[in-house]
Design a protein around this motif. Sequence first.
Motif, PDB file in Angstrom:
ATOM      1  N   GLU B  61       2.750  10.839   7.764  1.00 30.93           N
ATOM      2  CA  GLU B  61       3.574   9.687   7.405  1.00 30.93           C
ATOM      3  C   GLU B  61       2.768   8.404   7.515  1.00 30.93           C
ATOM      4  OE1 GLU B  61       7.331   9.490   9.375  1.00 30.93           O
ATOM      5  OE2 GLU B  61       7.845  11.467   8.597  1.00 30.93           O
ATOM      6  N   ASN B  62       1.949   8.315   8.532  1.00 28.11           N
ATOM      7  CA  ASN B  62       1.172   7.107   8.763  1.00 28.11           C
ATOM      8  C   ASN B  62      -0.317   7.439   8.660  1.00 28.11           C
ATOM      9  OD1 ASN B  62      -0.032   4.824   9.659  1.00 28.11           O
ATOM     10  ND2 ASN B  62       1.085   4.707  11.587  1.00 28.11           N
ATOM     11  N   ASN B  64      -2.734   5.712   9.290  1.00 26.04           N
ATOM     12  CA  ASN B  64      -3.582   5.048  10.281  1.00 26.04           C
ATOM     13  C   ASN B  64      -3.983   5.961  11.431  1.00 26.04           C
ATOM     14  OD1 ASN B  64      -4.484   2.362   9.909  1.00 26.04           O
ATOM     15  ND2 ASN B  64      -2.348   1.748   9.777  1.00 26.04           N
ATOM     16  N   ARG B 116      -8.201   7.964  10.123  1.00 26.80           N
ATOM     17  CA  ARG B 116      -7.503   7.164   9.116  1.00 26.80           C
ATOM     18  C   ARG B 116      -7.663   7.835   7.765  1.00 26.80           C
ATOM     19  NH1 ARG B 116     -10.375   1.965  11.491  1.00 26.80           N
ATOM     20  NH2 ARG B 116      -8.729   1.208  12.850  1.00 26.80           N
ATOM     21  N   LYS B 119      -5.338   7.628   1.446  1.00 27.63           N
ATOM     22  CA  LYS B 119      -4.345   8.159   0.492  1.00 27.63           C
ATOM     23  C   LYS B 119      -4.320   9.667   0.617  1.00 27.63           C
ATOM     24  CE  LYS B 119      -7.880   8.423  -3.017  1.00 27.63           C
ATOM     25  NZ  LYS B 119      -8.427   8.037  -4.268  1.00 27.63           N
ATOM     26  N   THR B 144       1.778   9.313   3.237  1.00 27.07           N
ATOM     27  CA  THR B 144       2.870   8.474   2.744  1.00 27.07           C
ATOM     28  C   THR B 144       2.456   7.011   2.731  1.00 27.07           C
ATOM     29  OG1 THR B 144       4.260  10.046   3.917  1.00 27.07           O
ATOM     30  CG2 THR B 144       5.353   8.180   2.930  1.00 27.07           C
ATOM     31  N   ILE B 145       1.896   6.520   3.845  1.00 27.12           N
ATOM     32  CA  ILE B 145       1.423   5.133   3.914  1.00 27.12           C
ATOM     33  C   ILE B 145      -0.066   5.176   4.239  1.00 27.12           C
ATOM     34  CG2 ILE B 145       1.691   2.884   5.014  1.00 27.12           C
ATOM     35  CD1 ILE B 145       4.498   3.919   5.953  1.00 27.12           C
ATOM     36  N   GLY B 146      -0.880   4.587   3.374  1.00 28.55           N
ATOM     37  CA  GLY B 146      -2.324   4.632   3.537  1.00 28.55           C
ATOM     38  C   GLY B 146      -2.786   3.857   4.764  1.00 28.55           C
ATOM     39  N   GLY B 147      -3.952   4.231   5.276  1.00 30.65           N
ATOM     40  CA  GLY B 147      -4.402   3.662   6.535  1.00 30.65           C
ATOM     41  C   GLY B 147      -5.652   2.820   6.455  1.00 30.65           C
ATOM     42  N   GLY B 149      -5.566  -0.181   4.549  1.00 33.48           N
ATOM     43  CA  GLY B 149      -5.112  -1.350   3.819  1.00 33.48           C
ATOM     44  C   GLY B 149      -5.515  -2.671   4.424  1.00 33.48           C
TER      45      GLY B 149
END
Lengths: 108, 150
Positions: B61-62, B64, B116, B119, B144-147, B149
């Motif tokens: 999900e994360n 990071n 990290r 994508k 789900t959310i790239g790390g 950014g």
Amino acid sequence: MASSKPRVKVPKTASKDEVITIKTLISHKMESGQRKDSDGNPIPRQIINKFTCDFNGKTVFSCDLEPAISANPYLEFSAKVPESGTFKFTWVDDDGSEYSTESKIAVE
Amino acid sequence: MTITRRQVFALGAGVAAVAITGLPRVALAEEDKVQAAIDAFSGGATPETANVTLTAPEIAENGNTVPISFAVDSPMSDDDHVTDVTLLAAGNPSPGVATFHFTPMSGAAEATTRMRLAKTQDVIALAKTSTGKVYMDRKTVKVTIGGCGG
């Protein structure tokens, strides 16, 4: 960054030649060098690039880290304990500073 | 200068052609970087897909902090042990994640860390032994959310 505080978890005792699991964590922002600040300027990279674990002065395990490692790098690995002694853990920062901690283990 | 209808169509076709040929080139550059990193680690030997077990979540999900661990099947004796393991992330801005150096004193060639991921992409673990063998494992992680950014 002097606030980097290492934490390690090593069993206090072990039997001879037992393979133990060591967990380490150090607080560090691990700035990747990919991010930009609010003005659009890249934030310079600052990460921990090397980690070493020595037992009685001999390297047991070491690791080269890249910016793709998360903030507050966590590492879990194994080590064999042939005798009582001291584990020494060292983290090397991009700016050259070193953080280290020690942990004793007794063989019964 | 007036633009005829015919010219408009020609222009459109040209743009489409650039779009089609442009995309695979980006993907190819990514593969090239990964292949270069694999070759640099293995020294030209073709890695065998065996003995390495890479454990990563199917969906992260994360991006990071993605927990990742690996274990290499090895006796870890003085003459036959794993010397180096490297982790690569195929879709990150730079594929290198970490390189672990083991000794017979390590007892077992396994480690866990958090990484990290920019994508959805493949994560690759490569292991090199003191006998000169190179092993590999590969896992796809959906992010789900790239790390990476900013």
